[in-house]
Design a protein around this motif. Structure first.
Motif, PDB file in Angstrom:
ATOM      1  N   ASP A   1     153.000  32.586  66.935  1.00 56.22           N
ATOM      2  CA  ASP A   1     152.725  31.415  66.110  1.00 56.22           C
ATOM      3  C   ASP A   1     152.765  30.142  66.950  1.00 56.22           C
ATOM      4  OD1 ASP A   1     152.257  32.526  63.594  1.00 56.22           O
ATOM      5  OD2 ASP A   1     154.390  32.727  63.172  1.00 56.22           O
ATOM      6  N   ILE A   2     153.718  30.066  67.864  1.00 60.08           N
ATOM      7  CA  ILE A   2     153.816  28.899  68.748  1.00 60.08           C
ATOM      8  C   ILE A   2     152.583  28.813  69.638  1.00 60.08           C
ATOM      9  CG2 ILE A   2     155.109  27.906  70.683  1.00 60.08           C
ATOM     10  CD1 ILE A   2     157.649  29.110  69.378  1.00 60.08           C
ATOM     11  N   ALA A   3     152.126  29.957  70.144  1.00 60.83           N
ATOM     12  CA  ALA A   3     150.922  29.982  70.980  1.00 60.83           C
ATOM     13  C   ALA A   3     149.714  29.492  70.185  1.00 60.83           C
ATOM     14  CB  ALA A   3     150.671  31.390  71.501  1.00 60.83           C
ATOM     15  N   LYS A   4     149.608  29.888  68.938  1.00 54.37           N
ATOM     16  CA  LYS A   4     148.499  29.432  68.100  1.00 54.37           C
ATOM     17  C   LYS A   4     148.558  27.929  67.873  1.00 54.37           C
ATOM     18  CE  LYS A   4     147.657  32.005  64.457  1.00 54.37           C
ATOM     19  NZ  LYS A   4     147.968  32.827  63.255  1.00 54.37           N
ATOM     20  N   ALA A   5     149.784  27.391  67.790  1.00 57.82           N
ATOM     21  CA  ALA A   5     149.930  25.930  67.653  1.00 57.82           C
ATOM     22  C   ALA A   5     149.416  25.230  68.894  1.00 57.82           C
ATOM     23  CB  ALA A   5     151.394  25.582  67.410  1.00 57.82           C
ATOM     24  N   TYR A   6     149.745  25.760  70.066  1.00 52.81           N
ATOM     25  CA  TYR A   6     149.263  25.157  71.305  1.00 52.81           C
ATOM     26  C   TYR A   6     147.743  25.241  71.391  1.00 52.81           C
ATOM     27  CZ  TYR A   6     154.176  25.330  72.721  1.00 52.81           C
ATOM     28  OH  TYR A   6     155.537  25.161  72.785  1.00 52.81           O
ATOM     29  N   LEU A   7     147.191  26.338  70.900  1.00 55.43           N
ATOM     30  CA  LEU A   7     145.735  26.508  70.939  1.00 55.43           C
ATOM     31  C   LEU A   7     145.032  25.533  69.998  1.00 55.43           C
ATOM     32  CD1 LEU A   7     145.497  30.405  71.083  1.00 55.43           C
ATOM     33  CD2 LEU A   7     144.866  28.806  72.899  1.00 55.43           C
ATOM     34  N   ILE A   8     145.581  25.318  68.803  1.00 56.59           N
ATOM     35  CA  ILE A   8     144.929  24.382  67.881  1.00 56.59           C
ATOM     36  C   ILE A   8     145.048  22.959  68.409  1.00 56.59           C
ATOM     37  CG2 ILE A   8     146.881  23.856  66.345  1.00 56.59           C
ATOM     38  CD1 ILE A   8     143.225  24.513  65.312  1.00 56.59           C
ATOM     39  N   PHE A   9     146.121  22.681  69.134  1.00 53.69           N
ATOM     40  CA  PHE A   9     146.245  21.391  69.812  1.00 53.69           C
ATOM     41  C   PHE A   9     145.087  21.210  70.798  1.00 53.69           C
ATOM     42  CE2 PHE A   9     147.587  19.364  73.790  1.00 53.69           C
ATOM     43  CZ  PHE A   9     147.867  18.073  73.353  1.00 53.69           C
ATOM     44  N   LEU A  10     144.780  22.259  71.555  1.00 52.22           N
ATOM     45  CA  LEU A  10     143.687  22.195  72.519  1.00 52.22           C
ATOM     46  C   LEU A  10     142.329  22.070  71.825  1.00 52.22           C
ATOM     47  CD1 LEU A  10     144.843  24.857  75.135  1.00 52.22           C
ATOM     48  CD2 LEU A  10     144.928  22.364  75.349  1.00 52.22           C
ATOM     49  N   VAL A  11     142.184  22.726  70.680  1.00 51.47           N
ATOM     50  CA  VAL A  11     140.943  22.603  69.915  1.00 51.47           C
ATOM     51  C   VAL A  11     140.709  21.147  69.534  1.00 51.47           C
ATOM     52  CG1 VAL A  11     139.829  23.161  67.710  1.00 51.47           C
ATOM     53  CG2 VAL A  11     140.951  24.964  69.021  1.00 51.47           C
ATOM     54  N   ILE A  12     141.757  20.501  69.028  1.00 52.09           N
ATOM     55  CA  ILE A  12     141.638  19.102  68.616  1.00 52.09           C
ATOM     56  C   ILE A  12     141.308  18.209  69.815  1.00 52.09           C
ATOM     57  CG2 ILE A  12     142.918  17.125  67.703  1.00 52.09           C
ATOM     58  CD1 ILE A  12     144.514  19.140  65.988  1.00 52.09           C
ATOM     59  N   VAL A  13     142.042  18.397  70.910  1.00 48.25           N
ATOM     60  CA  VAL A  13     141.799  17.593  72.110  1.00 48.25           C
ATOM     61  C   VAL A  13     140.372  17.804  72.618  1.00 48.25           C
ATOM     62  CG1 VAL A  13     142.449  17.240  74.521  1.00 48.25           C
ATOM     63  CG2 VAL A  13     144.224  17.527  72.788  1.00 48.25           C
ATOM     64  N   GLY A  14     139.914  19.046  72.607  1.00 45.93           N
ATOM     65  CA  GLY A  14     138.558  19.337  73.064  1.00 45.93           C
ATOM     66  C   GLY A  14     137.507  18.606  72.246  1.00 45.93           C
ATOM     67  N   HIS A  15     137.691  18.567  70.929  1.00 45.44           N
ATOM     68  CA  HIS A  15     136.737  17.872  70.074  1.00 45.44           C
ATOM     69  C   HIS A  15     136.801  16.357  70.267  1.00 45.44           C
ATOM     70  CE1 HIS A  15     136.597  21.540  67.191  1.00 45.44           C
ATOM     71  NE2 HIS A  15     135.614  21.574  68.076  1.00 45.44           N
ATOM     72  N   ILE A  16     137.989  15.840  70.525  1.00 45.50           N
ATOM     73  CA  ILE A  16     138.121  14.408  70.799  1.00 45.50           C
ATOM     74  C   ILE A  16     137.399  14.045  72.102  1.00 45.50           C
ATOM     75  CG2 ILE A  16     139.751  12.584  71.440  1.00 45.50           C
ATOM     76  CD1 ILE A  16     141.736  13.832  69.475  1.00 45.50           C
ATOM     77  N   LEU A  17     137.524  14.906  73.108  1.00 42.43           N
ATOM     78  CA  LEU A  17     136.874  14.643  74.392  1.00 42.43           C
ATOM     79  C   LEU A  17     135.357  14.596  74.254  1.00 42.43           C
ATOM     80  CD1 LEU A  17     139.011  16.828  76.848  1.00 42.43           C
ATOM     81  CD2 LEU A  17     139.062  14.347  76.544  1.00 42.43           C
ATOM     82  N   ILE A  18     134.811  15.373  73.337  1.00 39.79           N
ATOM     83  CA  ILE A  18     133.361  15.349  73.107  1.00 39.79           C
ATOM     84  C   ILE A  18     132.937  13.982  72.571  1.00 39.79           C
ATOM     85  CG2 ILE A  18     131.486  16.293  71.698  1.00 39.79           C
ATOM     86  CD1 ILE A  18     132.911  18.991  71.815  1.00 39.79           C
ATOM     87  N   VAL A  19     133.749  13.423  71.661  1.00 43.94           N
ATOM     88  CA  VAL A  19     133.446  12.104  71.102  1.00 43.94           C
ATOM     89  C   VAL A  19     133.536  11.025  72.180  1.00 43.94           C
ATOM     90  CG1 VAL A  19     134.170  10.351  69.432  1.00 43.94           C
ATOM     91  CG2 VAL A  19     134.236  12.766  68.808  1.00 43.94           C
ATOM     92  N   LEU A  20     134.552  11.143  73.032  1.00 44.88           N
ATOM     93  CA  LEU A  20     134.752  10.142  74.073  1.00 44.88           C
ATOM     94  C   LEU A  20     133.735  10.245  75.203  1.00 44.88           C
ATOM     95  CD1 LEU A  20     138.662  10.260  74.470  1.00 44.88           C
ATOM     96  CD2 LEU A  20     137.296   8.769  72.991  1.00 44.88           C
ATOM     97  N   ASN A  21     133.115  11.422  75.320  1.00 45.51           N
ATOM     98  CA  ASN A  21     132.237  11.676  76.466  1.00 45.51           C
ATOM     99  C   ASN A  21     130.971  12.412  76.024  1.00 45.51           C
ATOM    100  OD1 ASN A  21     131.504  11.844  79.225  1.00 45.51           O
ATOM    101  ND2 ASN A  21     132.491  13.835  79.440  1.00 45.51           N
ATOM    102  N   PRO A  22     130.208  11.834  75.093  1.00 43.69           N
ATOM    103  CA  PRO A  22     129.059  12.544  74.513  1.00 43.69           C
ATOM    104  C   PRO A  22     127.957  12.874  75.513  1.00 43.69           C
ATOM    105  CG  PRO A  22     129.009  10.230  73.899  1.00 43.69           C
ATOM    106  CD  PRO A  22     130.332  10.465  74.560  1.00 43.69           C
ATOM    107  N   THR A  23     127.833  12.081  76.560  1.00 39.13           N
ATOM    108  CA  THR A  23     126.782  12.325  77.553  1.00 39.13           C
ATOM    109  C   THR A  23     127.286  13.121  78.760  1.00 39.13           C
ATOM    110  OG1 THR A  23     127.258  10.219  78.671  1.00 39.13           O
ATOM    111  CG2 THR A  23     125.612  10.197  76.903  1.00 39.13           C
ATOM    112  N   TYR A  24     128.563  13.489  78.727  1.00 37.47           N
ATOM    113  CA  TYR A  24     129.198  14.239  79.821  1.00 37.47           C
ATOM    114  C   TYR A  24     129.049  13.514  81.160  1.00 37.47           C
ATOM    115  CZ  TYR A  24     129.689  18.029  76.479  1.00 37.47           C
ATOM    116  OH  TYR A  24     130.038  18.763  75.385  1.00 37.47           O
ATOM    117  N   SER A  25     129.122  12.196  81.096  1.00 35.04           N
ATOM    118  CA  SER A  25     128.998  11.388  82.308  1.00 35.04           C
ATOM    119  C   SER A  25     130.351  11.100  82.969  1.00 35.04           C
ATOM    120  CB  SER A  25     128.303  10.064  81.970  1.00 35.04           C
ATOM    121  OG  SER A  25     129.036   9.359  80.978  1.00 35.04           O
ATOM    122  N   LYS A  26     131.433  11.368  82.252  1.00 36.67           N
ATOM    123  CA  LYS A  26     132.778  11.111  82.778  1.00 36.67           C
ATOM    124  C   LYS A  26     133.356  12.428  83.282  1.00 36.67           C
ATOM    125  CE  LYS A  26     133.296   7.421  79.382  1.00 36.67           C
ATOM    126  NZ  LYS A  26     134.041   6.931  78.194  1.00 36.67           N
TER     127      LYS A  26
END
Length: 332
Positions: free
Chosen positions: A10-35
């Protein structure tokens, strides 16, 4: 499987959902993949975060429970736990896109039916459902050698399945099946206490990092788009990332993370509502910086606390639960 092992999963799944959220935020911050830094971070996360969820499902498959039950029992169970949440979250997504983007209900239903998805992460539910169905048949009717060959094929078939939405959806399901099988057959390794040793932690981290670099520079694997140019890289990242996450979860046991891990489905299906809304209300979030990313993450946390509570208390049926999970938490 002991209670302790279930706790760290369960703890591992929590860490994974944290990464899912961060990954989606990074897409918003870097839509053109220029960074480059943000692109590298996203590549590292996506090289294993969704495959790890599939692997964990295979690890937790209860063979004794399903040995004497029919396919229809299994179908009903997985439909309730995966298809019902898909329809629930997609309905919310249709309403959200109607308000934010003036998307028509017709287009929303089209996205739902074709699994283009009104909430991006919902593709995972259909992929998991398809993977589970194939897994049940293979596990029931195929011998071990044929099963292993099926795992290999699950990583080769998606190489030729692209540029067509139906094939993309099938490709996701095939990949899900492959990782579920890896979790099922590799259960002993994934649950072994040795994976929390420095050798395994560092080794799995390095393999994930190499896989991410290869994916960023050469492979370009993308499960969501059904683009698999390097099955080996996909396999390396998924397996080593699962080992790394489970190993860390064995070492760093935060009680709150265990509770979060029990609600990953609710979080996965709703966190993007914030990600979709903030850039519309505040365009500065588009192509933003890490500070804005942190603010978006905090907004998601504040949003998810009442959302998870409300789903647990009133809408638990729609996320595939037969009882209120709050009852389980209170009894602990």
């Amino acid at each position: 499987m002991s209670k302790q092992r279930l706790d760290y999963i369960d703890i591992a799944k929590a860490y994974l959902i944290f990464l899912v959220i961060v990954g989606h935020i990074l897409i918003v911050l870097n839509p053109t993949y220029s960074k480059l830094l943000l692109s590298a971070g996203e590549s590292w996360i996506t090289s294993f975060h969704m495959p790890a969820f599939f692997v964990i499902h295979g690890i937790l498959f209860n063979e004794e429970k399903w040995k004497k039950k029919s396919f229809w029992n299994y179908l009903k169970s997985r439909s309730f736990s995966l298809l019902v949440p898909y329809l629930f979250f997609e309905t919310i997504g249709i309403i959200c896109r109607l308000i934010l983007y003036k998307q028509s209900i017709k287009d929303g239903l089209y996205n739902l039916i074709t699994v283009r998805c009104n909430i991006g992460a919902d593709w995972f539910l259909i992929a998991m459902f398809m993977g589970c169905m194939v897994f049940w048949f293979v596990n029931r009717y195929f011998n071990h050698i044929c099963s292993l060959l099926m795992i290999i094929l699950s990583f080769l078939i998606p190489v030729i399945m692209r540029e067509n939405q139906l094939l993309i959806v099938l490709s996701r399901g095939v990949i899900a099946f492959g990782f579920i099988m890896i979790g099922y057959y590799g259960k002993k390794m994934f649950l072994d206490e040795k994976i929390k040793t420095p050798l395994w932690i560092v080794g799995s981290f390095l393999i994930v990092t190499v896989s991410a670099i290869m994916n960023l520079k050469v492979a370009g694997n993308d499960i969501y788009l059904g683009v698999i140019n390097s099955p080996l890289t996909l396999y390396m990242g998924g397996v080593s990332g699962t080992v790394f996450t489970l190993g860390i979860a064995k070492i760093i046991k935060i009680k709150e993370s265990e509770i979060i891990g029990k609600h990953t489905l609710s979080i996965m299906g709703t966190h993007q509502l914030v990600i979709y809304t903030l850039p519309v209300l505040f365009p500065i979030f588009n192509n933003g910086n890490l500070l804005l990313g942190l603010l978006m993450f905090l907004a998601i946390v504040l949003f998810e606390i009442p959302v998870v509570y409300l789903i647990d208390k009133y809408l638990w049926f729609f996320v595939g639960k037969r009882i209120k999970s709050t009852k389980l938490i209170n009894k602990r």
